[in-house]
Design an enzyme around this catalytic site. Structure first.
Site, PDB file in Angstrom:
ATOM      1  N   LYS A   1       0.836  -1.201   0.000  1.00 21.01           N
ATOM      2  CA  LYS A   1       0.000   0.000   0.000  1.00 21.01           C
ATOM      3  C   LYS A   1       0.872   1.253   0.000  1.00 21.01           C
ATOM      4  O   LYS A   1       0.577   2.240  -0.676  1.00 21.01           O
ATOM      5  CB  LYS A   1      -0.895  -0.015   1.241  1.00 21.01           C
ATOM      6  CG  LYS A   1      -1.970   1.051   1.255  1.00 21.01           C
ATOM      7  CD  LYS A   1      -3.152   0.657   0.412  1.00 21.01           C
ATOM      8  CE  LYS A   1      -4.313   1.604   0.607  1.00 21.01           C
ATOM      9  NZ  LYS A   1      -5.457   1.280  -0.239  1.00 21.01           N
ATOM     10  N   ARG A   2       1.978   1.185   0.720  1.00 23.07           N
ATOM     11  CA  ARG A   2       2.861   2.343   0.831  1.00 23.07           C
ATOM     12  C   ARG A   2       3.535   2.669  -0.494  1.00 23.07           C
ATOM     13  O   ARG A   2       3.849   3.826  -0.781  1.00 23.07           O
ATOM     14  CB  ARG A   2       3.927   2.071   1.902  1.00 23.07           C
ATOM     15  CG  ARG A   2       4.900   3.216   2.131  1.00 23.07           C
ATOM     16  CD  ARG A   2       5.918   2.849   3.195  1.00 23.07           C
ATOM     17  NE  ARG A   2       6.676   1.671   2.814  1.00 23.07           N
ATOM     18  CZ  ARG A   2       7.729   1.709   1.988  1.00 23.07           C
ATOM     19  NH1 ARG A   2       8.120   2.847   1.455  1.00 23.07           N
ATOM     20  NH2 ARG A   2       8.386   0.603   1.691  1.00 23.07           N
TER      21      ARG A   2
END
Length: 410
Positions: A177-178
């Protein structure tokens, strides 16, 4: 090809599971979870990969009867490990990939509760639905030999198979996600264009021309060759996606500006800055803002980054911008004078009148226009960069311009 829910296709799966049993390609396994856990622990202690021991592979009828009398319900395993020749997967991207059977396991294809597992249900569904090509991620390549065994045992022709390279984050580690792992609906919510996302994803591992990045859908369809897809992992670069979206956004602004208005309108509605549903007047106002922001709109969400002040009653001024452009008393006096000059103008308000007010005041006070333009921009938008000052003054309207100039000069 209905039904389409696996829960409604159970009878089909069980029919072909029985066919595998009848042909000796599968066998019942009565091992308990505890027994299998003990096998895994022994493999771990020995430092070797775990593979099922095969203890039920050639179980005699009386042995099966004893287990069933004891109340054990069997799972169904595919017979793979005792094959005498390698299983070769002819992959459209990777070529021939050979799997020695001794390195494979006998996978469970139907659980003891009667429900099929992915690999088996997938084979049945693909065959009955006349699937010609299965294209999956490289992590599924190890499933392919097991599926080929099932196709062969059932007398079916397998579909063509291709396994795409893994997609990594910009740090060349597993996508997270990052580092850019987002759902398509999240990209849509941020105002990315479908054709830009498609263009970007099509070039993940495939690049038909070394010096070209921008493609339309018809070009991609005409040019794409799955055999030309690379085997090495591709890198998901959010900055490149945003750049590509900016290119497609400029095309849309030129050819179909209403599409960009629709995208920005949804972003503004999600942010609570425009009512839902929007009135004709709301939409017309958003269209004016989009026209003024122009090429600054790389994604729909940029309407907030560069133009949120168009949709608020007050302005949040960046503290650093205020210190740089609004702190001096003489600057605030210029803003008060500009507010009075704008308020005193006659009927009608447009870009030309805004420019006349600014440049006229500069000439009257003997200062450069920049001495007024930069503070006025901060007073009206809260930012030091953005669209042209006179254009944004026109869109904001005379009343809001006067109000914000006086608030900043107070």
């Amino acid at each position: 090809y209905a039904p389409y829910r696996q829960s409604e296709r159970l009878a089909l799966y069980l029919r072909y599971a029985q066919a595998l049993l009848d042909r000796g390609a599968a066998y019942p396994c009565y091992c308990t979870p505890e027994e299998l856990a003990a096998e895994r622990e022994r493999a771990r202690a020995q430092g070797v990969p775990y593979r099922y021991s095969g203890r039920c592979r050639d179980l005699a009828p009386e042995g099966r009867a004893a287990f069933e009398a004891a109340g054990r319900r069997p799972a169904l395993r595919l017979r793979v490990a005792d094959r005498t020749h390698p299983i070769v997967v002819h992959d459209l991207i990777r070529g021939a990939v050979s799997f020695p059977p001794e390195h494979l396991d006998d996978p469970i294809i139907v659980r003891s509760d009667g429900w099929p597992l992915y690999n088996f249900a997938n084979v049945v569904d693909d065959h009955l639905m006349a699937i010609t090509h299965t294209i999956r991620g490289a992590q599924h390549l190890s499933n392919a030999p097991k599926q080929l065994v099932m196709y062969e045992a059932l007398g079916w022709t397998p579909p063509a198979m291709a396994h795409l390279p893994e997609i990594l984050g910009p740090d060349r580690k597993k996508l997270s996600k990052r580092t850019g792992a987002v759902a398509v609906r999240e990209l849509a919510a941020q105002g990315y264009l479908p054709e830009a996302v498609l263009n970007f994803l099509a070039l993940m591992g495939w690049h038909p021309e070394a010096d070209r990045e921008v493609y339309g859908l018809e070009e991609l369809v005409r040019t794409f060759d799955i055999a030309a897809v690379g085997r090495s992992p591709a890198v998901f670069d959010p900055a490149k996606l945003t750049w590509l979206n900016g290119v497609h956004m400029r095309r849309a602004l030129a050819d179909h500006p209403e599409r960009v208005v629709d995208i920005c309108l949804r972003v503004l509605q999600d942010a609570g800055l425009v009512p839902r549903p929007a009135s004709a007047a709301d939409r017309a106002y958003v269209a004016r803002v989009v026209e003024v922001l122009g090429d600054r709109l790389k994604v729909g969400a940029d309407v907030l980054a560069y133009g949120d002040f168009f949709f608020t009653d007050t302005v949040r001024v960046d503290p650093q911008a205020a210190a740089q452009h609004l702190a001096r008393p003489e600057t605030r006096e210029l803003l008060r004078a500009l507010a009075d000059r704008v308020a005193a103008q006659g009927d009608g308000w447009d870009r030309a009148k805004a420019e006349e007010a600014v440049r006229g005041l500069a000439a009257e006070r003997g200062v450069s226009s920049r001495a007024i333009i930069h503070p006025a921009r901060v007073a009206l938008t809260g930012k030091t960069v953005g669209p042209g000052l006179f254009e944004l003054m026109e869109v904001l309207g005379r009343e809001r311009v006067v109000q914000r100039l006086r608030a900043a000069a107070a």
